[in-house]
Design a protein around this motif. Structure first.
Motif, PDB file in Angstrom:
ATOM      1  N   ASN A 118       1.689 -11.033  35.670  1.00 17.23           N
ATOM      2  CA  ASN A 118       0.962 -11.161  34.405  1.00 17.23           C
ATOM      3  C   ASN A 118       1.357 -10.152  33.327  1.00 17.23           C
ATOM      4  OD1 ASN A 118      -0.700 -13.322  35.333  1.00 17.23           O
ATOM      5  ND2 ASN A 118      -1.890 -11.831  36.505  1.00 17.23           N
ATOM      6  N   VAL A 119       1.988  -9.041  33.736  1.00 18.40           N
ATOM      7  CA  VAL A 119       2.361  -8.006  32.769  1.00 18.40           C
ATOM      8  C   VAL A 119       3.869  -7.748  32.765  1.00 18.40           C
ATOM      9  CG1 VAL A 119       1.994  -5.624  32.002  1.00 18.40           C
ATOM     10  CG2 VAL A 119       0.095  -6.922  32.991  1.00 18.40           C
ATOM     11  N   SER A 120       4.406  -7.418  33.934  1.00 21.84           N
ATOM     12  CA  SER A 120       5.828  -7.063  34.004  1.00 21.84           C
ATOM     13  C   SER A 120       6.745  -8.231  33.644  1.00 21.84           C
ATOM     14  CB  SER A 120       6.178  -6.559  35.409  1.00 21.84           C
ATOM     15  OG  SER A 120       5.511  -5.358  35.697  1.00 21.84           O
ATOM     16  N   ASN A 121       6.493  -9.391  34.227  1.00 18.86           N
ATOM     17  CA  ASN A 121       7.377 -10.531  33.991  1.00 18.86           C
ATOM     18  C   ASN A 121       7.398 -10.982  32.531  1.00 18.86           C
ATOM     19  OD1 ASN A 121       8.230 -10.553  36.621  1.00 18.86           O
ATOM     20  ND2 ASN A 121       6.886 -12.217  37.275  1.00 18.86           N
ATOM     21  N   PRO A 122       6.248 -11.131  31.867  1.00 16.95           N
ATOM     22  CA  PRO A 122       6.285 -11.505  30.448  1.00 16.95           C
ATOM     23  C   PRO A 122       7.026 -10.478  29.588  1.00 16.95           C
ATOM     24  CG  PRO A 122       4.104 -11.906  31.336  1.00 16.95           C
ATOM     25  CD  PRO A 122       4.864 -11.152  32.401  1.00 16.95           C
ATOM     26  N   ARG A 123       6.832  -9.208  29.882  1.00 21.04           N
ATOM     27  CA  ARG A 123       7.539  -8.165  29.126  1.00 21.04           C
ATOM     28  C   ARG A 123       9.043  -8.256  29.369  1.00 21.04           C
ATOM     29  NH1 ARG A 123       6.354  -1.577  29.321  1.00 21.04           N
ATOM     30  NH2 ARG A 123       8.085  -0.996  27.956  1.00 21.04           N
ATOM     31  N   PHE A 124       9.421  -8.507  30.608  1.00 23.00           N
ATOM     32  CA  PHE A 124      10.838  -8.626  30.955  1.00 23.00           C
ATOM     33  C   PHE A 124      11.457  -9.842  30.276  1.00 23.00           C
ATOM     34  CE2 PHE A 124      14.215  -9.688  34.163  1.00 23.00           C
ATOM     35  CZ  PHE A 124      15.038  -8.623  33.844  1.00 23.00           C
ATOM     36  N   ARG A 125      10.745 -10.948  30.230  1.00 23.53           N
ATOM     37  CA  ARG A 125      11.273 -12.156  29.588  1.00 23.53           C
ATOM     38  C   ARG A 125      11.489 -11.941  28.090  1.00 23.53           C
ATOM     39  NH1 ARG A 125       7.826 -14.887  33.412  1.00 23.53           N
ATOM     40  NH2 ARG A 125       6.110 -14.927  31.908  1.00 23.53           N
ATOM     41  N   LYS A 126      10.582 -11.226  27.450  1.00 26.45           N
ATOM     42  CA  LYS A 126      10.749 -10.924  26.024  1.00 26.45           C
ATOM     43  C   LYS A 126      11.990 -10.078  25.792  1.00 26.45           C
ATOM     44  CE  LYS A 126       5.850 -11.090  24.708  1.00 26.45           C
ATOM     45  NZ  LYS A 126       4.685 -10.299  24.213  1.00 26.45           N
ATOM     46  N   PHE A 127      12.202  -9.103  26.678  1.00 21.53           N
ATOM     47  CA  PHE A 127      13.390  -8.257  26.571  1.00 21.53           C
ATOM     48  C   PHE A 127      14.663  -9.086  26.721  1.00 21.53           C
ATOM     49  CE2 PHE A 127      16.599  -6.351  29.399  1.00 21.53           C
ATOM     50  CZ  PHE A 127      17.216  -5.518  28.475  1.00 21.53           C
ATOM     51  N   LYS A 128      14.714  -9.951  27.731  1.00 24.09           N
ATOM     52  CA  LYS A 128      15.903 -10.763  27.978  1.00 24.09           C
ATOM     53  C   LYS A 128      16.227 -11.658  26.791  1.00 24.09           C
ATOM     54  CE  LYS A 128      15.037 -12.850  31.887  1.00 24.09           C
ATOM     55  NZ  LYS A 128      15.360 -13.678  33.087  1.00 24.09           N
ATOM     56  N   ALA A 129      15.201 -12.179  26.147  1.00 22.94           N
ATOM     57  CA  ALA A 129      15.411 -13.047  24.992  1.00 22.94           C
ATOM     58  C   ALA A 129      16.028 -12.286  23.822  1.00 22.94           C
ATOM     59  CB  ALA A 129      14.087 -13.684  24.570  1.00 22.94           C
ATOM     60  N   LYS A 130      15.722 -11.002  23.720  1.00 23.96           N
ATOM     61  CA  LYS A 130      16.249 -10.177  22.632  1.00 23.96           C
ATOM     62  C   LYS A 130      17.672  -9.694  22.892  1.00 23.96           C
ATOM     63  CE  LYS A 130      12.020  -8.114  20.721  1.00 23.96           C
ATOM     64  NZ  LYS A 130      11.315  -6.824  20.482  1.00 23.96           N
ATOM     65  N   PHE A 131      17.998  -9.443  24.152  1.00 21.12           N
ATOM     66  CA  PHE A 131      19.279  -8.813  24.486  1.00 21.12           C
ATOM     67  C   PHE A 131      20.077  -9.600  25.534  1.00 21.12           C
ATOM     68  CE2 PHE A 131      16.382  -5.406  23.167  1.00 21.12           C
ATOM     69  CZ  PHE A 131      17.164  -4.715  22.237  1.00 21.12           C
ATOM     70  N   PRO A 132      20.328 -10.875  25.316  1.00 21.62           N
ATOM     71  CA  PRO A 132      21.048 -11.654  26.328  1.00 21.62           C
ATOM     72  C   PRO A 132      22.451 -11.138  26.607  1.00 21.62           C
ATOM     73  CG  PRO A 132      20.932 -12.855  24.251  1.00 21.62           C
ATOM     74  CD  PRO A 132      20.019 -11.682  24.122  1.00 21.62           C
ATOM     75  N   ASP A 133      23.101 -10.555  25.626  1.00 25.64           N
ATOM     76  CA  ASP A 133      24.475 -10.072  25.801  1.00 25.64           C
ATOM     77  C   ASP A 133      24.564  -8.805  26.643  1.00 25.64           C
ATOM     78  OD1 ASP A 133      25.318 -12.181  24.242  1.00 25.64           O
ATOM     79  OD2 ASP A 133      25.398 -11.002  22.387  1.00 25.64           O
ATOM     80  N   LEU A 134      23.436  -8.137  26.852  1.00 20.19           N
ATOM     81  CA  LEU A 134      23.451  -6.879  27.613  1.00 20.19           C
ATOM     82  C   LEU A 134      23.170  -7.089  29.092  1.00 20.19           C
ATOM     83  CD1 LEU A 134      21.520  -4.424  25.244  1.00 20.19           C
ATOM     84  CD2 LEU A 134      23.984  -4.763  25.446  1.00 20.19           C
ATOM     85  N   LEU A 135      22.801  -8.284  29.468  1.00 21.64           N
ATOM     86  CA  LEU A 135      22.345  -8.515  30.831  1.00 21.64           C
ATOM     87  C   LEU A 135      23.471  -8.663  31.847  1.00 21.64           C
ATOM     88  CD1 LEU A 135      19.550 -11.165  30.095  1.00 21.64           C
ATOM     89  CD2 LEU A 135      19.262  -8.712  30.503  1.00 21.64           C
ATOM     90  N   LYS A 136      23.222  -8.138  33.035  1.00 23.10           N
ATOM     91  CA  LYS A 136      24.147  -8.335  34.147  1.00 23.10           C
ATOM     92  C   LYS A 136      24.087  -9.803  34.585  1.00 23.10           C
ATOM     93  CE  LYS A 136      23.224  -3.713  36.084  1.00 23.10           C
ATOM     94  NZ  LYS A 136      22.517  -2.992  37.167  1.00 23.10           N
ATOM     95  N   LYS A 137      25.098 -10.250  35.286  1.00 25.37           N
ATOM     96  CA  LYS A 137      25.078 -11.604  35.823  1.00 25.37           C
ATOM     97  C   LYS A 137      23.943 -11.716  36.833  1.00 25.37           C
ATOM     98  CE  LYS A 137      30.015 -12.611  35.390  1.00 25.37           C
ATOM     99  NZ  LYS A 137      31.263 -12.976  36.125  1.00 25.37           N
ATOM    100  N   GLY A 138      23.285 -12.842  36.788  1.00 24.61           N
ATOM    101  CA  GLY A 138      22.168 -13.064  37.703  1.00 24.61           C
ATOM    102  C   GLY A 138      20.815 -12.830  37.084  1.00 24.61           C
ATOM    103  N   TYR A 139      20.808 -12.265  35.875  1.00 23.19           N
ATOM    104  CA  TYR A 139      19.533 -12.029  35.190  1.00 23.19           C
ATOM    105  C   TYR A 139      19.302 -13.048  34.094  1.00 23.19           C
ATOM    106  CZ  TYR A 139      18.798  -7.552  37.556  1.00 23.19           C
ATOM    107  OH  TYR A 139      18.560  -6.577  38.489  1.00 23.19           O
TER     108      TYR A 139
END
Length: 221
Positions: free
Chosen positions: A200-221
């Motif tokens: 309810n807290v960590s996952n939504p925050r993580f999803r928002k981050f991923k949407a902002k920085f897709p180019d910074l993510l490792k493969k698999g994320y």
């Protein structure tokens, strides 16, 4: 006579507690004005950076997804108490905030990018916490180890303050020491995916981050 004696002991107790609080406040203020401690390179040229931004379960997971980051450790930093525990930190009296140690390859990801990730993955204007986690132990602190890092941080905050009417809440502190959190806190999101806080807290925050920085993510994320 007993009443007088009790009163004297109570008075002495109040004075003692007041002196302890004053000493803690002075010690905490001294940390803000201290010279930063420079952490040397680890093996293979990896470097370390330190950030506090609410619950360390959330922040650890965010930084572990970034390309060039080798490892992230949850812990405590920014306070005056030695060897703090999770229980002590939760009282808000240690001066520490839940923080992370980010071990990264500077040839792959720069400190400047880690700072961008820091501010891009939190509520920039929220004071004394992030989301539902409220208290000094959840406050946002960004740590610098040298003048170059401080310049990068100051420039980023100055830019953000123009957008947010000078309301950036993060403290900027010279790094002193990082205390590892207890073992059960490490990789908590990975180990406990069904935990209600994670969902309810960590996952939504993580999803928002991923949407902002897709180019910074490792493969698999």
């Amino acid at each position: 006579m007993k009443k007088v004696t009790v009163f004297i002991f109570l008075l002495l107790g109040i004075v003692a507690c007041g002196n302890k609080a004053k000493k803690a406040t002075n010690t905490q203020q001294n940390l803000v004005n201290a010279e930063p401690v420079q952490v040397g390179e680890t093996q293979r040229g990896f470097e370390k950076a330190y950030f506090a931004s609410g619950c360390f379960w959330c922040v650890e997971a965010i930084y572990e997804s970034v390309k060039g980051v080798k490892e992230v450790i949850s812990g405590y930093a920014g306070g005056h108490t030695k060897n703090p525990t999770y229980q002590q930190s939760n009282t808000g009296k240690t001066g520490h905030a839940e923080a992370v140690e980010v071990i990264y390859n500077p040839e792959v990801v720069s400190f400047k990018t880690l700072v961008d990730v820091y501010f891009g993955s939190q509520n920039i204007t929220q004071k004394s916490g992030q989301g539902p986690d409220i208290g000094s132990q959840y406050r946002s602190i960004i740590f610098f180890q040298n003048e170059k890092q401080k310049e990068i941080i100051d420039a980023k905050i100055a830019k953000l303050n123009k957008q947010y009417n000078n309301e950036v809440a993060a403290e900027v502190m010279p790094f002193q020491k990082f205390w590892d959190a207890e073992g059960y806190h490490q990789d908590y999101k990975k180990k406990h995916p069904n935990n209600s806080y994670i969902q309810n807290v960590s996952n939504p925050r993580f999803r928002k981050f991923k949407a902002k920085f897709p180019d910074l993510l490792k493969k698999g994320y």
